[in-house]
Design an enzyme around this catalytic site. Structure first.
Site, PDB file in Angstrom:
ATOM      1  N   GLN A 147     -40.591  15.936  31.414  1.00  0.00           N
ATOM      2  CA  GLN A 147     -39.959  15.161  30.193  1.00  0.00           C
ATOM      3  C   GLN A 147     -39.673  13.902  31.617  1.00  0.00           C
ATOM      4  OE1 GLN A 147     -36.382  17.732  30.311  1.00  0.00           O
ATOM      5  NE2 GLN A 147     -35.885  16.142  30.528  1.00  0.00           N
ATOM      6  N   CYS A 153     -35.455  17.469  26.933  1.00  0.00           N
ATOM      7  CA  CYS A 153     -35.768  19.311  26.898  1.00  0.00           C
ATOM      8  C   CYS A 153     -36.192  19.884  26.031  1.00  0.00           C
ATOM      9  CB  CYS A 153     -34.751  19.752  28.154  1.00  0.00           C
ATOM     10  SG  CYS A 153     -32.778  19.778  27.741  1.00  0.00           S
ATOM     11  N   HIS A 290     -29.353  22.417  29.463  1.00  0.00           N
ATOM     12  CA  HIS A 290     -30.735  22.039  29.520  1.00  0.00           C
ATOM     13  C   HIS A 290     -31.413  23.206  28.596  1.00  0.00           C
ATOM     14  CE1 HIS A 290     -34.995  20.798  30.856  1.00  0.00           C
ATOM     15  NE2 HIS A 290     -34.800  21.937  31.996  1.00  0.00           N
ATOM     16  N   ASN A 311     -40.490  25.039  33.491  1.00  0.00           N
ATOM     17  CA  ASN A 311     -39.504  24.020  32.790  1.00  0.00           C
ATOM     18  C   ASN A 311     -40.996  23.082  32.909  1.00  0.00           C
ATOM     19  OD1 ASN A 311     -37.539  22.762  33.165  1.00  0.00           O
ATOM     20  ND2 ASN A 311     -36.871  22.883  35.525  1.00  0.00           N
TER      21      ASN A 311
END
Length: 348
Positions: A147, A153, A290, A311
């Site tokens: 990102q 996110c 997040h 992630n």
């Protein structure tokens, strides 16, 4: 030079380079003996991550780097499987990291709490849940993305979950456009934050989402625009929330598809995660800021039950972009609050 020799030399060179890079970041006590040795470590780190700072900025960031390096070294000598690493964020403070990479998840979650498309929980009565599953091994998870310096996110988590359910239903894994969601989902805040549920709403109301090649990611807010190949779109039929603070319900959902979750991520332990089990005794901050995707779960002898977290900080973070997070925490909210807001897209 023979063709055979050429093929032998290339792997040897790669091995040598890899060994050198690993050696550069094996922290030792001698790195902390003096300001000079710490500065040498900082310069090695900067060179490794290709991060350039002018003299004034380097001086200001050096103190932050020192504190972070000491924290990483201390944590790595606690005799646990968890190991931290001096990744690309090592000269950033917690506040700076949060301001650049964090997302105002709770605000947008509350702003769009009463939406019309969310369903029930289709997996409530699911039986014969496997003891482990890894959707990466089933070909339902794309390569790790990044990102960058944008709090997007929420869009990445939504897109990753849609990519996965699309593959599960059609056997076709495609990379979809986070940037279209960032630019065109006006209910959310682009790089300032958002929530995957309203991203799912956006996809439903706008005929799906286009493939990444049609609308590439550029790490910032932009004007909404449609780029050719409008028919190359992936659609969903709805989305559902997993019952809150219920890891067993989350396990039922993940057994059927990857699930987006919101977490706290501003703590140093999370930011510098390298490998091993991240547990409820490790610090990940106090605020949900997040979003990531749970792509599987399992158990092992060393650490017990875990979740597999995908992630979007690139492959230099964690285990090539992934984290092993404790499953079955004492707190029903789960480690880092990951059981508080799980959701997944529906595709029939």
């Amino acid at each position: 030079m023979s063709t055979v020799m050429k093929f032998l030399i290339v792997p040897l060179v790669l091995i040598a380079l890899t060994s050198h890079l690993c050696e550069s970041f094996e922290l030792e006590r001698k790195d902390f003996e003096s300001e000079k040795s710490l500065m040498q470590l900082y310069k090695r780190w900067s060179s490794h991550h290709r991060i350039s700072r002018n003299a004034n900025e380097m001086h200001k960031r050096f103190k932050v780097f020192k504190d972070n390096a000491k924290h990483v070294f201390k944590k790595n000598h606690m005799g646990r499987s968890l190991k931290l690493q001096l990744n690309q964020f090592a000269d950033m403070s917690d506040d700076e990291f949060s301001s650049i990479h964090g997302s105002n998840i709770t605000y947008y979650k509350n702003l769009h709490a009463k939406t019309g498309h969310v369903g029930g929980f289709m997996y409530e009565h699911a039986k014969e849940i496997p003891s482990s599953i890894d959707w990466r091994k089933k070909g339902a998870v794309n390569a790790i993305k990044n990102q960058g310096g944008c709090g997007s996110c929420w869009a990445f988590a939504a897109v990753a979950a849609v990519e996965s359910i699309h593959q599960i239903k059609t056997n076709e894994l495609v990379s979809l456009s986070e940037q279209e969601v960032v630019d065109c989902d006006y209910r959310d805040g682009g790089c300032r934050g958002g929530h995957y549920n309203s991203a799912f709403e956006f996809m439903m109301e706008n005929g799906g989402i286009t493939v990444e090649d049609n609308y590439p990611y550029y790490e910032g807010d932009g004007y909404c625009r449609r780029r050719g190949g409008y028919n190359e779109r992936v659609k969903i039929d709805g989305y559902e929330n997993v019952p809150r603070n219920n890891e067993h319900a989350l396990m039922k959902a993940v057994a059927h598809q990857p699930v987006a979750v919101a977490i706290a991520s501003s703590g140093s332990d999370f930011r510098f995660y390298g490998q091993g089990m991240f547990t409820e005794q490790d610090f990940c901050g106090y605020n949900i800021d997040h979003t990531v995707v749970v792509v599987g779960y399992g158990s092992d002898e060393e650490d017990g039950d875990y979740w597999i977290i995908r992630n979007q900080y690139g492959t230099q973070w964690g285990m090539n972009g992934y984290m092993k997070m404790q499953r079955g925490a004492r707190n029903p909210q789960g480690v880092c609050g990951m059981a508080m807001q799980p959701a997944y897209p529906v595709k029939y």
